[in-house]
Design a protein around this motif. Structure first.
Motif, PDB file in Angstrom:
ATOM      1  N   ASP A 127     -15.714  -7.973  -3.691  1.00  0.00           N
ATOM      2  CA  ASP A 127     -14.345  -8.471  -3.898  1.00  0.00           C
ATOM      3  C   ASP A 127     -13.740  -7.877  -5.164  1.00  0.00           C
ATOM      4  O   ASP A 127     -12.561  -7.499  -5.190  1.00  0.00           O
ATOM      5  CB  ASP A 127     -14.335  -9.998  -3.982  1.00  0.00           C
ATOM      6  CG  ASP A 127     -14.664 -10.644  -2.650  1.00  0.00           C
ATOM      7  OD1 ASP A 127     -14.374 -10.024  -1.611  1.00  0.00           O
ATOM      8  OD2 ASP A 127     -15.205 -11.758  -2.645  1.00  0.00           O
ATOM      9  N   GLU A 128     -14.545  -7.803  -6.230  1.00  0.00           N
ATOM     10  CA  GLU A 128     -14.051  -7.226  -7.485  1.00  0.00           C
ATOM     11  C   GLU A 128     -13.790  -5.730  -7.323  1.00  0.00           C
ATOM     12  O   GLU A 128     -12.802  -5.206  -7.852  1.00  0.00           O
ATOM     13  CB  GLU A 128     -15.067  -7.469  -8.602  1.00  0.00           C
ATOM     14  CG  GLU A 128     -15.177  -8.934  -9.004  1.00  0.00           C
ATOM     15  CD  GLU A 128     -16.344  -9.209  -9.922  1.00  0.00           C
ATOM     16  OE1 GLU A 128     -16.252 -10.140 -10.749  1.00  0.00           O
ATOM     17  OE2 GLU A 128     -17.362  -8.495  -9.810  1.00  0.00           O
ATOM     18  N   THR A 174     -19.054  -7.557  -7.632  1.00  0.00           N
ATOM     19  CA  THR A 174     -19.064  -7.945  -6.230  1.00  0.00           C
ATOM     20  C   THR A 174     -18.130  -7.019  -5.448  1.00  0.00           C
ATOM     21  O   THR A 174     -17.310  -6.296  -6.026  1.00  0.00           O
ATOM     22  CB  THR A 174     -18.595  -9.394  -6.053  1.00  0.00           C
ATOM     23  OG1 THR A 174     -17.211  -9.489  -6.446  1.00  0.00           O
ATOM     24  CG2 THR A 174     -19.429 -10.343  -6.907  1.00  0.00           C
ATOM     25  N   ARG A 227      -7.371  -1.891  -5.057  1.00  0.00           N
ATOM     26  CA  ARG A 227      -5.983  -2.259  -4.745  1.00  0.00           C
ATOM     27  C   ARG A 227      -5.055  -1.989  -5.918  1.00  0.00           C
ATOM     28  O   ARG A 227      -3.872  -1.675  -5.724  1.00  0.00           O
ATOM     29  CB  ARG A 227      -5.911  -3.737  -4.345  1.00  0.00           C
ATOM     30  CG  ARG A 227      -6.484  -4.018  -2.962  1.00  0.00           C
ATOM     31  CD  ARG A 227      -6.084  -5.399  -2.482  1.00  0.00           C
ATOM     32  NE  ARG A 227      -6.619  -6.459  -3.311  1.00  0.00           N
ATOM     33  CZ  ARG A 227      -7.805  -7.037  -3.128  1.00  0.00           C
ATOM     34  NH1 ARG A 227      -8.601  -6.623  -2.145  1.00  0.00           N
ATOM     35  NH2 ARG A 227      -8.222  -8.007  -3.918  1.00  0.00           N
ATOM     36  N   SER A 283     -12.942  -4.243  -4.510  1.00  0.00           N
ATOM     37  CA  SER A 283     -11.726  -4.135  -3.690  1.00  0.00           C
ATOM     38  C   SER A 283     -10.480  -4.381  -4.526  1.00  0.00           C
ATOM     39  O   SER A 283      -9.450  -3.718  -4.335  1.00  0.00           O
ATOM     40  CB  SER A 283     -11.792  -5.137  -2.529  1.00  0.00           C
ATOM     41  OG  SER A 283     -12.884  -4.862  -1.685  1.00  0.00           O
ATOM     42  N   ALA A 284     -10.574  -5.335  -5.464  1.00  0.00           N
ATOM     43  CA  ALA A 284      -9.426  -5.615  -6.334  1.00  0.00           C
ATOM     44  C   ALA A 284      -9.098  -4.410  -7.215  1.00  0.00           C
ATOM     45  O   ALA A 284      -7.923  -4.063  -7.412  1.00  0.00           O
ATOM     46  CB  ALA A 284      -9.715  -6.842  -7.202  1.00  0.00           C
TER      47      ALA A 284
END
Length: 286
Positions: A116-117, A114, A123, A119-120
């Protein structure tokens, strides 16, 4: 034989067997695994646990199963080294998920990640804006490799056309208050030099937790008493300051004399000192 004795005996035997099997398979079993190694590792552990606790099962069958799975995994690793096609099937290929600051949604969906994954993972590499990324690849092991756009990359001495000194491995010459003679010889130093340096820093040998000699031949130490402040080595900064003072004095002498011959001599030597400063700056600064 009581059940608990049998469990202890089987535990010791199969713990040793699993350890030897894992040792045979190599370090990859305790680092990053591909899909096959992950499944094989879980299966071997499950078989060992079932055989150890299942008192009615056949221990020999369990041992045979562990050996079979170990050999299969070993052969899979061997074939991966020999065949690129086999390696691609077993390990998979890297998938480009960001290109020119844009997310490639189709590739991301194929990898079942995803946003979100993604982006993690960015980061974790201290990247907070997708638009800053030139190129990002999701590797077969599940980690992300990312390259920032040129304008967003940190400056390096090469970008600034600065010369830097080559760094060598520091030698640990003191550990737990004891001198390591082999490392001291490798650094080209003697016990007499080490004693003198410790006296300059104002510490005793038995109070040094660890001491290292860097590629510049300077001694840095960490002592047991954290409240005690230890001075930093000053040889290089002092030498740079001395060269700069010599250069300034030569220029001052050339301005103070009326003799043209002396003036030329002072200016010529000032230029030589300045050239030395430029060449030694990468080694003496910092």
């Amino acid at each position: 034989m009581p059940g608990w004795v049998l469990i202890i005996a089987r535990s010791l035997i199969f713990l040793l067997l699993v350890f030897l099997t894992t040792k045979l398979l190599g370090k990859k079993q305790i680092s990053e695994l591909n899909f096959f190694e992950y499944v094989a590792g879980i299966t071997i552990g499950s078989i060992a646990g079932e055989v150890v606790t299942g008192l009615e099962s056949n221990a020999y069958h369990g041992a045979l199963a562990i050996i079979v799975f170990g050999l299969i995994t070993f052969m899979a690793d061997f074939l991966s080294l020999k065949s690129k096609k086999f390696r691609d099937v077993m390990d998979g290929r890297g998938a480009v998920v960001i290109k020119d600051g844009k997310v490639l949604e189709e590739n991301l969906k194929k990898e079942k990640y995803t946003i979100d994954e993604l982006s993690a993972l960015l980061r974790q590499k201290d990247i907070f804006r997708i638009a800053d990324v030139e190129f990002a690849v999701l590797e077969p092991k599940g980690n992300l490799s990312a390259m920032l756009k040129k304008e967003n990359r940190p400056l390096t001495p090469k970008d600034l056309q600065m010369k830097t000194a080559n760094e060598k491995e520091p030698q640990t010459v003191i550990m737990d208050g004891k001198i390591l003679d082999e490392a001291l010889r490798s650094s080209g130093k003697s016990r007499g030099w080490l004693t003198t340096e410790l006296e300059k820093l104002g510490v005793t040998l038995d109070n040094v937790f660890i001491g290292q000699v860097d590629s510049y031949g300077e001694l840095t130490i960490d002592i047991y008493d954290d409240k005690l402040q230890v001075a930093s080595p000053q040889q290089r900064p002092l030498l740079m300051a001395m060269l700069k003072k010599t250069h300034a004095d030569l220029e001052l002498f050339s301005l103070a004399t009326n003799c043209e011959e002396s003036k030329d001599m002072y200016m010529k030597n000032a230029a030589i000192v300045q050239n030395s400063i430029d060449q030694l700056a990468p080694y003496l600064n910092g």
